[in-house]
Design an enzyme around this catalytic site. Structure first.
Site, PDB file in Angstrom:
ATOM      1  N   GLY A 243       0.775  -1.236   0.000  1.00 41.17           N
ATOM      2  CA  GLY A 243       0.000   0.000   0.000  1.00 41.17           C
ATOM      3  C   GLY A 243       0.807   1.286   0.000  1.00 41.17           C
ATOM      4  CB  THR A 244       4.229   2.346  -1.066  1.00 37.96           C
ATOM      5  OG1 THR A 244       4.269   1.879  -2.410  1.00 37.96           O
ATOM      6  CG2 THR A 244       4.960   1.402  -0.147  1.00 37.96           C
ATOM      7  CG  ASN A 245       1.425   3.362  -5.759  1.00 33.71           C
ATOM      8  OD1 ASN A 245       1.777   4.407  -6.293  1.00 33.71           O
ATOM      9  ND2 ASN A 245       2.033   2.211  -5.970  1.00 33.71           N
TER      10      ASN A 245
ATOM     11  CG  MET B 211      -1.313  -7.693  -6.805  1.00 26.27           C
ATOM     12  SD  MET B 211      -0.522  -6.872  -8.218  1.00 26.27           S
ATOM     13  CE  MET B 211       0.723  -5.880  -7.417  1.00 26.27           C
TER      14      MET B 211
ATOM     15  CB  ILE C 157      -7.446  -9.564 -14.215  1.00 29.72           C
ATOM     16  CG1 ILE C 157      -5.916  -9.463 -14.237  1.00 29.72           C
ATOM     17  CG2 ILE C 157      -8.081  -9.091 -15.531  1.00 29.72           C
ATOM     18  CD1 ILE C 157      -5.209  -9.946 -15.447  1.00 29.72           C
ATOM     19  CG  LEU C 158     -11.128  -5.072 -11.547  1.00 29.60           C
ATOM     20  CD1 LEU C 158     -11.351  -3.577 -11.665  1.00 29.60           C
ATOM     21  CD2 LEU C 158     -11.697  -5.608 -10.242  1.00 29.60           C
TER      22      LEU C 158
ATOM     23  CG  ASN D 205      -3.710  -0.413 -12.817  1.00 27.33           C
ATOM     24  OD1 ASN D 205      -3.553  -0.715 -11.632  1.00 27.33           O
ATOM     25  ND2 ASN D 205      -3.000  -0.971 -13.789  1.00 27.33           N
TER      26      ASN D 205
ATOM     27  CG  HIS E 149       1.713  -1.312 -15.395  1.00 31.20           C
ATOM     28  ND1 HIS E 149       1.441  -2.593 -14.969  1.00 31.20           N
ATOM     29  CD2 HIS E 149       2.778  -1.404 -16.228  1.00 31.20           C
ATOM     30  CE1 HIS E 149       2.293  -3.431 -15.527  1.00 31.20           C
ATOM     31  NE2 HIS E 149       3.116  -2.737 -16.300  1.00 31.20           N
TER      32      HIS E 149
HETATM   33  C1  GAR Z   1       3.272  -0.969  -7.420  1.00 34.16           C
HETATM   34  O1  GAR Z   1       4.548  -0.894  -7.973  1.00 34.16           O
HETATM   35  C2  GAR Z   1       2.221  -0.962  -8.512  1.00 34.16           C
HETATM   36  O2  GAR Z   1       2.538  -0.137  -9.586  1.00 34.16           O
HETATM   37  C3  GAR Z   1       2.236  -2.400  -8.919  1.00 34.16           C
HETATM   38  O3  GAR Z   1       2.372  -3.127  -7.728  1.00 34.16           O
HETATM   39  C4  GAR Z   1       3.047  -2.320  -6.751  1.00 34.16           C
HETATM   40  C5  GAR Z   1       2.168  -2.215  -5.534  1.00 34.16           C
HETATM   41  O4  GAR Z   1       2.840  -1.561  -4.490  1.00 34.16           O
HETATM   42  N1  GAR Z   1       1.042  -2.734  -9.664  1.00 34.16           N
HETATM   43  C6  GAR Z   1       1.042  -3.585 -10.675  1.00 34.16           C
HETATM   44  O5  GAR Z   1       2.014  -4.192 -11.049  1.00 34.16           O
HETATM   45  C7  GAR Z   1      -0.297  -3.745 -11.353  1.00 34.16           C
HETATM   46  N2  GAR Z   1      -0.152  -4.349 -12.647  1.00 34.16           N
HETATM   47  P1  GAR Z   1       2.060  -0.873  -3.288  1.00 34.16           P
HETATM   48  O6  GAR Z   1       1.105  -1.922  -2.694  1.00 34.16           O
HETATM   49  O7  GAR Z   1       3.172  -0.543  -2.313  1.00 34.16           O
HETATM   50  O8  GAR Z   1       1.344   0.341  -3.797  1.00 34.16           O
END
Ligand code: GAR
Length: 211
Positions: free
Chosen positions: A12-14, A91, A93-94, A108, A110
């Site tokens: 969940g850093t994003n 993670m 796919i909807l 999203n 990516h």
């Molecule tokens: C992030 O790097 C995000 O871009 C990626 O997973 C990580 C999640 O990190 N998403 C994908 O690859 C989707 N195709 P987070 O949980 O720390 O945000």
């Protein structure tokens, strides 16, 4: 004020970047009203709780397939009166039923410059492993609308990040997050909430309001 629902599966850093941007007043006309996790163990849930944000767990493990999972997710999103759905390290796919119900309302993030290193099987650290394997000199992140093609929806924002000698997938992932993902995701969310994004065909256009 738009209701922003953030879907997560992991660290969940994003999500944290969105919460921090919200607390700095950078998400205009929107508020994170609920965080939904597909994984009961996700640290993202703790991050939301620390900031007084409502959380819900819809564990993927309890469902046979993504289609049935998405049906319940759709009900949850309707109950939460979602205006914008943000996939922040989600993670799963909807299924198309959800994508159609929220056309151009799901975004999203990516961790590559789409159309490189994207599509089925490209997620998380694996994306950076592939970029390093190929030997590209630039990678980055993309925020895009979600359509029925995996990582194929209209691109909203992209930011490039340099690859350096000695990078490991972990080092590169951290740099891409810090320099790109954590910046462009909150920016895209704020643009959406201010109705400054328009999708025409396969392209998303930003209203820069003379900026
Ligand atoms: C992030 O790097 C995000 O871009 C990626 O997973 C990580 C999640 O990190 N998403 C994908 O690859 C989707 N195709 P987070 O949980 O720390 O945000």
């Amino acid at each position: 004020m738009k209701n922003i629902i953030v879907l997560v599966s992991g660290g969940g850093t994003n999500l944290q970047a969105l919460i921090d941007a919200q607390e700095r007043g950078e998400i205009q006309n929107g508020k994170i009203t609920c965080v939904i996790s597909s994984n009961p163990e996700a640290y993202a849930l703790t991050r939301a709780e620390h900031h007084g944000i409502k959380t819900q767990v819809l564990s993927r493990k309890n469902y046979q397939n993504n289609q049935i999972y998405t049906q319940d997710l759709l009900k949850l999103l309707e109950a939460e009166q979602a205006d914008l759905i943000v996939l922040a390290g989600f993670m799963i796919i909807l299924d198309k039923a959800l994508i159609q119900a929220y056309e151009n309302k799901i975004i999203n993030v990516h961790p590559s410059l789409i159309p490189s290193f994207c599509g089925d099987g490209f997620y998380g650290l694996h994306v950076h492993e592939k970029a390093l394997e190929k030997g590209v000199k630039l990678t980055g992140a993309t925020v895009h609308f979600v359509n029925e093609i995996c990582d194929g929806g209209a691109i909203i924002l992209q930011k490039a990040v340099e690859i350096q000698n000695g990078d490991t997938p972990e080092i590169l992932q951290k740099r891409v997050m810090e320099q790109a993902e954590w910046k462009i995701l909150p920016q895209a969310v704020s643009l959406f909430c201010q109705d400054r994004l328009t999708v025409i065909g396969s392209h998303a256009y930003i209203d820069y309001k003379g900026e």
